[in-house]
Every structure is written in C-alpha cells, then in structure tokens.
Scaffold this active site. Structure first.
Site, mmCIF file in Angstrom:
data_model
loop_
_atom_site.group_PDB
_atom_site.id
_atom_site.type_symbol
_atom_site.label_atom_id
_atom_site.label_comp_id
_atom_site.label_asym_id
_atom_site.label_seq_id
_atom_site.Cartn_x
_atom_site.Cartn_y
_atom_site.Cartn_z
ATOM 1 N N THR A 1 8.940 41.859 -25.966
ATOM 2 C CA THR A 1 7.694 40.914 -26.645
ATOM 3 C C THR A 1 8.675 39.098 -27.041
ATOM 4 O O THR A 1 8.037 38.628 -26.304
ATOM 5 C CB THR A 1 7.042 40.761 -27.557
ATOM 6 O OG1 THR A 1 6.004 39.586 -27.763
ATOM 7 C CG2 THR A 1 7.743 41.630 -28.958
ATOM 8 N N CYS B 1 -2.145 43.525 -35.360
ATOM 9 C CA CYS B 1 -3.146 41.907 -35.980
ATOM 10 C C CYS B 1 -4.404 42.560 -36.939
ATOM 11 O O CYS B 1 -4.291 42.492 -37.517
ATOM 12 C CB CYS B 1 -3.127 40.962 -34.766
ATOM 13 S SG CYS B 1 -1.336 40.864 -34.116
ATOM 14 N N ARG C 1 5.600 29.157 -33.882
ATOM 15 C CA ARG C 1 4.928 28.695 -34.693
ATOM 16 C C ARG C 1 5.273 27.499 -36.387
ATOM 17 O O ARG C 1 6.303 27.634 -36.802
ATOM 18 C CB ARG C 1 4.178 29.849 -35.694
ATOM 19 C CG ARG C 1 3.637 30.972 -34.928
ATOM 20 C CD ARG C 1 3.520 32.417 -35.800
ATOM 21 N NE ARG C 1 4.402 33.287 -35.458
ATOM 22 C CZ ARG C 1 4.759 34.451 -36.007
ATOM 23 N NH1 ARG C 1 3.189 34.976 -37.346
ATOM 24 N NH2 ARG C 1 5.886 34.767 -36.316
ATOM 25 N N HIS D 1 -1.696 34.357 -41.633
ATOM 26 C CA HIS D 1 -2.483 34.851 -40.703
ATOM 27 C C HIS D 1 -2.276 34.238 -39.342
ATOM 28 O O HIS D 1 -3.620 33.710 -39.456
ATOM 29 C CB HIS D 1 -3.972 36.160 -40.890
ATOM 30 C CG HIS D 1 -3.971 37.222 -39.524
ATOM 31 N ND1 HIS D 1 -3.626 38.629 -39.616
ATOM 32 C CD2 HIS D 1 -4.404 38.218 -38.694
ATOM 33 C CE1 HIS D 1 -3.521 39.541 -38.641
ATOM 34 N NE2 HIS D 1 -4.398 38.452 -38.015
ATOM 35 N N SER D 2 -2.074 34.527 -38.176
ATOM 36 C CA SER D 2 -1.863 33.766 -36.873
ATOM 37 C C SER D 2 -2.975 34.804 -36.038
ATOM 38 O O SER D 2 -2.927 35.363 -36.135
ATOM 39 C CB SER D 2 -0.042 34.216 -36.519
ATOM 40 O OG SER D 2 0.239 33.384 -37.033
ATOM 41 N N GLN E 1 -4.067 45.032 -39.647
ATOM 42 C CA GLN E 1 -3.222 43.999 -40.661
ATOM 43 C C GLN E 1 -3.861 42.871 -41.624
ATOM 44 O O GLN E 1 -3.980 42.930 -42.105
ATOM 45 C CB GLN E 1 -1.840 43.091 -39.969
ATOM 46 C CG GLN E 1 -0.386 43.894 -40.275
ATOM 47 C CD GLN E 1 0.249 43.367 -39.419
ATOM 48 O OE1 GLN E 1 0.245 41.786 -38.546
ATOM 49 N NE2 GLN E 1 1.495 43.182 -40.132
ATOM 50 N N CYS F 1 -0.802 45.452 -30.151
ATOM 51 C CA CYS F 1 0.093 44.516 -31.287
ATOM 52 C C CYS F 1 -0.696 45.206 -32.873
ATOM 53 O O CYS F 1 -1.777 45.684 -32.859
ATOM 54 C CB CYS F 1 -0.225 43.076 -31.595
ATOM 55 S SG CYS F 1 -1.710 42.871 -31.197
ATOM 56 N N ASP G 1 9.708 32.051 -30.938
ATOM 57 C CA ASP G 1 8.666 31.607 -32.135
ATOM 58 C C ASP G 1 8.844 30.205 -32.135
ATOM 59 O O ASP G 1 9.372 29.916 -32.582
ATOM 60 C CB ASP G 1 8.700 32.604 -32.899
ATOM 61 C CG ASP G 1 7.976 32.923 -34.951
ATOM 62 O OD1 ASP G 1 6.411 31.782 -34.514
ATOM 63 O OD2 ASP G 1 7.439 33.785 -35.232
ATOM 64 N N LYS H 1 9.211 34.034 -42.302
ATOM 65 C CA LYS H 1 7.343 33.287 -42.290
ATOM 66 C C LYS H 1 8.231 32.574 -43.896
ATOM 67 O O LYS H 1 7.930 31.410 -43.910
ATOM 68 C CB LYS H 1 6.921 34.621 -42.086
ATOM 69 C CG LYS H 1 5.543 33.344 -42.253
ATOM 70 C CD LYS H 1 4.402 34.582 -42.691
ATOM 71 C CE LYS H 1 3.708 34.759 -41.194
ATOM 72 N NZ LYS H 1 2.680 36.592 -41.689
HETATM 73 ZN ZN ZN Z 1 -1.806 40.471 -32.209
#
Ligand code: ZN
Length: 276
Positions: A185, A136, A199, A120-121, A139, A134, A197, A226
C-alpha cells in the site's frame, strides 16, 4: 456576502447556537467575522440527532458537520457569482470540493474525565461498500460500538478528505491496481509520486479540543503517527487504545505493510481470524 446558505437562516442558526466557529485550539470565535486566511478556523453545525443502525449496532449520536471557514467562504462567494449568472446547476460542483468533516458525539464527553475518541479517515470502499481490502468498515462500526458502551462516552471525528491516507479516491483506485500487480500500500503511493501519508490532523485536533476540552482522552488507534500528529496540532494528553478488528484473508498483506510502517499490530492479531 453569504449566499450558499440563506443569510437569514444562517443568522438564525448562529443565534440559537447551532452554528459556531472555533479556532485551532477549539476556542469559540465570532462566526460573523470575516475568516482570516492565515489562521485555522472551523465552522461547526449541530447537534443533529442521528439514530444509527450499522453492522448490527443500534445507537443514537449527535452529529456535527464541520468545514474550514476559508473553504466555506470561497464557496459562498463563488455561489453568489453563479447565482447572478444563472448557474445554479453548478452548485453541486462547488459544494463537492469542500471537505466537510463530521463529529458524532455519544453521551456527554465534555463532562467526563477521559472519554474514548476515534479519528476515522474516510474510506468509501471500506466504510460504505463494506470492502475487506482494508479494515476501515469494521473499525468504524466497532469504534461507535466501543464508544457507546464506554461509561465515559466520547466522540468519533470522521475526516472527509482523508481517502487513501490523503491522496483522494481516484489515486487510491490506481494504488489498488498497483497493489494487485505486487506492490504494497505504501509502495503504490510512492509509485504514483504521492506521499505515504498526507493526512492533516489539525481539524481533528481543533474539534476534539472543542468537544472534549483540555482533559486527557483515550484514542482508538494503532497508529503512533496519528498520536504524534495530533500532539503537534496541540492535543497533548492522548492515550492510545489498541483497535485491531476486521482482519481477513483479503487485507492481511495490507495490515502487514501497516505494521512494518509502524502501526502497533502484533503478529497474533494477524493470525487466522477463523470463519467470518
Ligand atoms: Zn479503508
């Protein structure tokens, strides 16, 4: 040398197995050795029992904190200099520059054939403030719930440096203003001259190999990139498990953009979620 954590405490934690060091493949290294600047090595501190109450879900997890050995040793040596010059009040500035990732272990995933995991970011607005721009927050809560309900158990790796898909909270705030002016986004990241992205999943791959081992695992994600990024970091047996939750009128456009970008989200997932 080690002045950020008292050396005697540090040594005691190592002796009792609460502070370990692992390499990029999750193998245990000597935590007392000087870290190499060219190879990934993570210091992992834990387990620390955490009783969790989140979005109506109660569970107990074992929390582990993880930081790159190179980042930690930089902070430790700068902390020594600051201490000598009487600048202890600056310790918080030093420590805040470190990305300290977390692992929440639920059950005994290292003993199970195919545990359920989530990478999880971090998302301050979604995870902490409950923002619905979002998904998140839902989630995160749902992942903890699903893992705790799964007979195999598993773990959640919380990536501290992944805010805004890696661009940081300040730039993410700017992208929100650009999105409100009509950009999606990903366009908003590009308008700022930043990657879609950025990450880095190598820490997550190392931690999952340490906590789960070489066995297959199931990953809660809709994002094929991912899976590919974890595979390139050495994690090869990962089966994606769909994780769509938290759809609302506030984030449908955001989720549409994610789907267009390659996330496995079906049209019906984005249909009217009803009152919530
Ligand atoms: Zn978020």
């Amino acid at each position: 040398m080690f002045t950020y954590l008292n050396p005697e405490i540090r040594e005691r934690l190592i002796r009792q197995g609460s502070l370990v060091r692992i390499d990029a493949r999750g193998r245990v290294l000597d935590p007392r050795a000087q870290p190499s600047s060219s190879e990934l090595a993570l210091n992992v501190l834990g387990p620390i029992p955490l009783p969790i109450e989140l979005a109506g879900i109660s569970l107990r997890v074992d929390w582990y904190a993880s930081v790159r050995s190179t980042e930690l040793s930089e902070v430790e040596s700068l902390a020594g200099t600051l201490r000598e010059s009487g600048g202890q009040h600056l310790f918080s500035v030093l420590a805040s520059s470190m990305a300290v990732n977390s692992v929440l272990v639920i059950g005994s995933p290292s003993e199970q054939a195919s545990p359920l995991v989530r990478v999880h970011s971090s998302c301050l607005t979604g995870d902490v403030f409950g923002s619905r721009r979002c998904e998140c927050g839902p989630q995160l809560a749902s992942a903890l719930h699903r893992i705790s309900q799964d007979p195999a158990g598993g773990c959640l790796v919380y990536m501290a440096g992944h805010e805004g898909r890696g661009i940081g909270l300040w730039a993410k705030a700017a992208t929100y203003l650009l999105q409100d002016a009509g950009e999606d986004t990903y366009q908003a990241n590009r308008s700022l001259g930043l990657p879609d992205d950025s990450r880095d999943f190598s820490d997550a791959a190392a931690l999952l190999q340490y906590f789960v081992g070489d066995r297959p695992m199931r990953l809660l994600t809709n994002n094929p990139k991912k899976i590919a990024d974890l595979a390139s970091a050495g994690l090869l047996s990962v089966e994606p498990v769909k994780h769509v939750i938290g759809v609302s009128e506030w984030n449908r456009r955001y989720l549409d953009a994610k789907r267009d970008w390659g996330h496995r989200i079906e049209s019906e997932d984005l249909e009217d979620p009803g009152p919530s």
